[in-house]
Design an enzyme around this catalytic site. Structure first.
Site, PDB file in Angstrom:
ATOM      1  N   SER A  68       0.829  -1.207   0.000  1.00  0.00           N
ATOM      2  CA  SER A  68       0.000   0.000   0.000  1.00  0.00           C
ATOM      3  C   SER A  68       0.862   1.255   0.000  1.00  0.00           C
ATOM      4  O   SER A  68       1.990   1.237   0.476  1.00  0.00           O
ATOM      5  CB  SER A  68      -0.892   0.019   1.245  1.00  0.00           C
ATOM      6  OG  SER A  68      -1.628  -1.164   1.340  1.00  0.00           O
TER       7      SER A  68
HETATM    8  N1  SAH Z   1      -0.198  -4.393   4.192  1.00  0.00           N
HETATM    9  C1  SAH Z   1       0.311  -5.015   3.016  1.00  0.00           C
HETATM   10  C2  SAH Z   1      -0.779  -5.059   1.974  1.00  0.00           C
HETATM   11  C3  SAH Z   1      -0.669  -6.209   1.080  1.00  0.00           C
HETATM   12  S1  SAH Z   1      -2.000  -6.351  -0.072  1.00  0.00           S
HETATM   13  C4  SAH Z   1       1.501  -4.241   2.495  1.00  0.00           C
HETATM   14  O1  SAH Z   1       1.554  -3.028   2.697  1.00  0.00           O
HETATM   15  O2  SAH Z   1       2.373  -4.837   1.890  1.00  0.00           O
HETATM   16  C5  SAH Z   1      -3.089  -7.451   0.765  1.00  0.00           C
HETATM   17  C6  SAH Z   1      -2.584  -8.810   1.092  1.00  0.00           C
HETATM   18  O3  SAH Z   1      -3.681  -9.578   1.586  1.00  0.00           O
HETATM   19  C7  SAH Z   1      -2.023  -9.599  -0.090  1.00  0.00           C
HETATM   20  O4  SAH Z   1      -0.718  -9.997   0.199  1.00  0.00           O
HETATM   21  C8  SAH Z   1      -2.950 -10.803  -0.211  1.00  0.00           C
HETATM   22  O5  SAH Z   1      -2.305 -11.975  -0.629  1.00  0.00           O
HETATM   23  C9  SAH Z   1      -3.468 -10.925   1.212  1.00  0.00           C
HETATM   24  N2  SAH Z   1      -4.730 -11.667   1.349  1.00  0.00           N
HETATM   25  C10 SAH Z   1      -5.803 -11.689   0.526  1.00  0.00           C
HETATM   26  N3  SAH Z   1      -6.766 -12.493   1.024  1.00  0.00           N
HETATM   27  C11 SAH Z   1      -6.272 -13.004   2.201  1.00  0.00           C
HETATM   28  C12 SAH Z   1      -6.792 -13.895   3.192  1.00  0.00           C
HETATM   29  N4  SAH Z   1      -8.015 -14.447   3.101  1.00  0.00           N
HETATM   30  N5  SAH Z   1      -6.016 -14.179   4.257  1.00  0.00           N
HETATM   31  C13 SAH Z   1      -4.767 -13.660   4.383  1.00  0.00           C
HETATM   32  N6  SAH Z   1      -4.231 -12.810   3.481  1.00  0.00           N
HETATM   33  C14 SAH Z   1      -4.971 -12.477   2.412  1.00  0.00           C
END
Ligand code: SAH
Length: 220
Positions: A68
């Site tokens: 993000s």
């Molecule tokens: N806070 C992170 C955002 C990553 S994007 C950063 O700044 O890097 C959101 C993440 O949620 C992705 O890595 C995706 O794989 C994960 N995600 C999606 N569905 C999920 C679930 N059901 N359980 C765990 N992670 C999940």
């Protein structure tokens, strides 16, 4: 080996990010600003994107996911109101950058990621950063953390159609939950206060997140 020049360059970019993209907007919590000024974001992106680490937009982190933008990380953290003694559940570890910010501001962070390769990369980055108060799990975070544990704070970093029931149940009374909620390309960034048996929510702004894929999220 990282040269001192590169380190200084990133430290300067980090200070500018805090000044322009956070203080210059509505990030006011001194603890959040300090944490954002300390965590080396360049270590949470791949080599190819290091030079863009402090740009105020999301960046690819692999398997179609994104880290993000710094402002959104800061805003969500500020809305979560973490305290030193808090235990925080994070769903969507991704790069581990948000995890590192939370680890700076709380007692313990429990973070779940569905892609094992992202969780492993994040574990390496957080180890390098020196965060010793993070527990990792791989799996569907929409089902909550395994066991009966409850948390002071819960943050979802992927969009949900509505708050997954298992997560609502794992929020302590007086707890705070922050999540992007909505089914469209743009979602609502929502903040919920747990007032006993009721989650009272408010919308902070619009936001764009990848979908949370899981039993209580979206279908693949
Ligand atoms: N806070 C992170 C955002 C990553 S994007 C950063 O700044 O890097 C959101 C993440 O949620 C992705 O890595 C995706 O794989 C994960 N995600 C999606 N569905 C999920 C679930 N059901 N359980 C765990 N992670 C999940």
């Amino acid at each position: 080996m990282v040269s001192f020049d590169e380190k200084d360059q990133f430290a300067l970019q980090r200070a500018q990010m805090v000044e322009h993209h956070l203080l210059g907007r509505d990030i006011r919590d001194p603890a959040v600003l300090r944490a954002m000024g300390r965590v080396p974001r360049e270590d949470f992106v791949s080599q190819a994107y290091r030079s863009q680490a402090y740009a105020d937009h999301p960046l690819p982190i692999g398997v179609g996911q994104t880290i993000s933008q710094p402002y959104i990380v800061a805003l969500m953290t500020q809305c979560l109101r973490p305290a030193r003694d808090c235990e925080i559940l994070e769903v969507g570890t991704g790069s581990g950058y948000q995890t590192a910010i939370l680890a700076e501001l709380s007692a313990r962070v429990f973070t779940i990621e569905r892609h094992h390769e992202l969780s492993e990369q994040a574990q390496t980055a957080l180890e390098k950063f020196g965060a010793a108060n993070v527990e990792f799990a791989i799996g569907d975070g929409s089902r909550g953390w395994s066991g009966q544990r409850q948390f002071d704070r819960i943050i979802l970093t992927a969009a949900v159609p509505s708050i997954p029931l298992p997560l609502a149940r794992q929020l302590k009374s007086d707890g705070v939950l922050v999540a992007p909620v909505g089914s469209g390309a743009v979602q609502d960034l929502a903040v919920y206060d747990n007032r006993g048996d009721e989650l009272v929510g408010r919308i902070v702004c619009g936001c764009r997140f990848v979908p949370l894929i899981g039993e209580f999220g979206f279908r693949e």
